[in-house]
Design a protein around this motif. Structure first.
Motif, PDB file in Angstrom:
ATOM      1  N   LYS A 246     -33.109  37.223   3.241  1.00  0.00           N
ATOM      2  CA  LYS A 246     -32.160  36.818   1.627  1.00  0.00           C
ATOM      3  C   LYS A 246     -31.228  38.163   1.125  1.00  0.00           C
ATOM      4  O   LYS A 246     -30.700  38.879   2.136  1.00  0.00           O
ATOM      5  CB  LYS A 246     -32.850  37.477   0.713  1.00  0.00           C
ATOM      6  N   MET A 247     -29.843  37.423   1.820  1.00  0.00           N
ATOM      7  CA  MET A 247     -28.640  37.686   1.044  1.00  0.00           C
ATOM      8  C   MET A 247     -28.825  39.175  -0.204  1.00  0.00           C
ATOM      9  O   MET A 247     -28.639  38.468  -1.689  1.00  0.00           O
ATOM     10  CB  MET A 247     -27.156  37.629   1.029  1.00  0.00           C
ATOM     11  N   ILE A 248     -29.131  40.635  -0.320  1.00  0.00           N
ATOM     12  CA  ILE A 248     -29.046  41.083  -1.576  1.00  0.00           C
ATOM     13  C   ILE A 248     -28.447  42.778  -0.903  1.00  0.00           C
ATOM     14  O   ILE A 248     -28.289  42.864  -0.095  1.00  0.00           O
ATOM     15  CB  ILE A 248     -30.799  41.711  -1.183  1.00  0.00           C
ATOM     16  N   PRO A 249     -27.608  43.018  -2.522  1.00  0.00           N
ATOM     17  CA  PRO A 249     -27.186  44.528  -2.108  1.00  0.00           C
ATOM     18  C   PRO A 249     -27.455  44.787  -1.895  1.00  0.00           C
ATOM     19  O   PRO A 249     -28.732  45.401  -2.988  1.00  0.00           O
ATOM     20  CB  PRO A 249     -26.082  44.300  -3.637  1.00  0.00           C
ATOM     21  N   CYS A 250     -27.595  46.055  -1.148  1.00  0.00           N
ATOM     22  CA  CYS A 250     -28.005  47.242  -0.831  1.00  0.00           C
ATOM     23  C   CYS A 250     -27.405  48.577  -0.561  1.00  0.00           C
ATOM     24  O   CYS A 250     -25.993  47.619   0.103  1.00  0.00           O
ATOM     25  CB  CYS A 250     -29.355  47.147  -0.026  1.00  0.00           C
ATOM     26  N   SER A 251     -28.193  49.798  -1.117  1.00  0.00           N
ATOM     27  CA  SER A 251     -27.278  51.081  -1.018  1.00  0.00           C
ATOM     28  C   SER A 251     -27.508  50.874   1.504  1.00  0.00           C
ATOM     29  O   SER A 251     -28.739  50.992   1.620  1.00  0.00           O
ATOM     30  CB  SER A 251     -27.290  51.726  -1.415  1.00  0.00           C
ATOM     31  N   VAL A 252     -26.442  50.410   2.218  1.00  0.00           N
ATOM     32  CA  VAL A 252     -26.491  51.243   3.558  1.00  0.00           C
ATOM     33  C   VAL A 252     -25.063  52.012   3.677  1.00  0.00           C
ATOM     34  O   VAL A 252     -24.334  52.074   3.414  1.00  0.00           O
ATOM     35  CB  VAL A 252     -26.835  49.954   4.221  1.00  0.00           C
ATOM     36  N   PHE A 253     -25.782  52.543   5.310  1.00  0.00           N
ATOM     37  CA  PHE A 253     -24.658  53.028   6.192  1.00  0.00           C
ATOM     38  C   PHE A 253     -23.890  52.738   6.513  1.00  0.00           C
ATOM     39  O   PHE A 253     -24.031  51.545   7.264  1.00  0.00           O
ATOM     40  CB  PHE A 253     -25.560  53.754   6.975  1.00  0.00           C
ATOM     41  N   LEU A 254     -22.734  52.720   5.947  1.00  0.00           N
ATOM     42  CA  LEU A 254     -21.518  51.915   6.447  1.00  0.00           C
ATOM     43  C   LEU A 254     -20.745  53.063   7.740  1.00  0.00           C
ATOM     44  O   LEU A 254     -20.810  54.042   7.737  1.00  0.00           O
ATOM     45  CB  LEU A 254     -20.683  51.829   5.169  1.00  0.00           C
ATOM     46  N   GLU A 255     -19.737  52.084   8.534  1.00  0.00           N
ATOM     47  CA  GLU A 255     -19.078  52.342   9.558  1.00  0.00           C
ATOM     48  C   GLU A 255     -18.187  51.316  10.210  1.00  0.00           C
ATOM     49  O   GLU A 255     -17.589  51.365  10.738  1.00  0.00           O
ATOM     50  CB  GLU A 255     -20.125  52.765  11.150  1.00  0.00           C
ATOM     51  N   GLY A 256     -16.900  51.119   8.752  1.00  0.00           N
ATOM     52  CA  GLY A 256     -16.076  51.208   8.682  1.00  0.00           C
ATOM     53  C   GLY A 256     -16.271  49.716   8.234  1.00  0.00           C
ATOM     54  O   GLY A 256     -15.247  49.220   7.255  1.00  0.00           O
TER      55      GLY A 256
END
Ligand SMILES: NC(=O)c1ccc[n+]([C@@H]2O[C@H](COP(=O)([O-])OP(=O)(O)OC[C@H]3O[C@@H](n4cnc5c(N)ncnc54)[C@H](O)[C@@H]3O)[C@@H](O)[C@H]2O)c1
Ligand SMILES: O=C(O)C[C@H](O)C(=O)O
Length: 310
Positions: A246-256
């Protein structure tokens, strides 16, 4: 499949209950530091098995992490909730130490688990968990966007006077009263942009109500909410355990991605058996980009307060 939920309070117990009665996992372990509390909640849930018709085994434990061994997914809800008038950010002093200790205990017994972080301030607790455990970024997921998006769709359904399940919409950015970004431009009623039915003022009110959705409930309840948070965690865990992608907005680590580095913040993700399988890049307009950059600045500033635990 085995799920451990740490914290048998309002959110943890509701989440364990939803995972069990929706038959998302075969086994759920609830764990808490309060003597007998997790055991009591687990027994109460087990006594709904015959009336709700599920076979998930739910057990409780007072701080014995050996019972959590071999979990596929672990959910961290331990810590204090806010009271009326407080921000989530004010919880950092107490919750950071709790979340770090809990994450270490969990990993010692379930080295391959995917970790779902719920305790607030959630984006910062997610970042802390990632840095403290050193796990690959796909295995650390902060839950906030699923809840904020469900509130967004609820407020949209009320403004439109249409069923919530006919509405699509997403909230990205930080999980904070001022950092959330409800994407009103992209929200739709069965594929038709909601701006066809609602004025700019009405949409601005929906967005504002969504952003303070948690604070509104805290004011009404005297502590923060649990039904929608618990259900949102179960929804996320379902997508992981059953590889729903599923496409779910989650808090994840961003690298760019989204122009950000070294931060955990809410963005749309594909969630499956490997945790975060993909970060979806949505083309934001200039206003949304500016809001996202401001939200990231606020979340990053809060991460700076982790120096005493990291
Ligand atoms: N991310 C989100 O969307 C979201 C939504 C709702 C609540 N929350 C947060 O989740 C947290 C829990 O909220 P709640 O309403 O369930 O609170 P609660 O007080 O009802 O439950 C928290 C439980 O954690 C337990 N606990 C404390 N320290 C522990 C430890 N070291 N090990 C194991 N258990 C421990 C407590 O004994 C308590 O039972 C809060 O920080 C709240 O702000 C986040
Ligand atoms: O509002 C809170 O403090 C709890 C949670 O983050 C929520 O959004 O319900």
């Amino acid at each position: 499949m085995k799920v451990t939920v740490v914290g048998a309070g309002n959110v943890g117990a509701t989440c364990a209950d939803a995972i069990a009665h929706r038959r998302i996992a075969s086994e759920v372990v609830l764990i808490d530091i309060k003597e007998g509390f997790a055991e009591g909640k687990a027994l109460d849930i087990m006594q709904t098995q015959t009336t709700l018709g599920f076979n998930t085994k739910v057990t409780g434990s007072t701080n014995d992490y050996s019972k959590t061994a071999g979990s596929d997914v672990v959910v961290i809800t331990s810590g204090i909730p806010r009271k009326p008038g407080m921000t989530r950010e004010e919880l950092i002093g107490i919750n950071a130490g709790i979340v770090k200790g809990v994450a270490e205990n969990l990993l010692a017994h379930s080295p391959n688990a995917i970790i779902v972080v719920v305790s607030n301030p959630m984006d910062t607790m997610t970042y802390l968990t990632l840095k403290a455990t050193g796990l690959p970024k796909n295995r650390i997921i902060g839950m906030g966007g699923a809840l904020d998006s469900s509130r967004f769709k609820c407020y949209l359904s009320q403004a439109l006077d249409k069923p919530a399940n006919d509405i699509q919409g997403m909230v990205i950015g930080g999980h904070g009263d001022t950092t959330m970004i409800p994407l009103t431009r992209l929200a739709s009623y069965n594929g038709v942009p909601v701006s066809e039915f609602l004025s700019e003022e009405e949409l601005a009110k929906v967005a504002a109500d969504t952003m303070v959705g948690g604070a509104t409930l805290t004011g009404l309840l005297g502590t923060s909410a649990w039904y929608a948070p618990g259900a949102s965690v179960a929804y996320l865990v379902d997508s992981i355990l059953n590889d729903q992608k599923k496409m779910i907005p989650c808090s994840v680590f961003l690298e760019g991605e989204y122009g950000q580095n070294d931060i955990c913040i809410g963005v749309p993700c594909i969630i499956g058996k490997n945790g975060v399988e993909k970060i979806v890049s949505v083309e934001l307009n200039d206003d949304e980009k500016a809001k996202f950059a401001k939200s990231a600045d606020a979340v990053r500033a809060m991460n700076g307060d982790l120096s005493s635990v990291l």
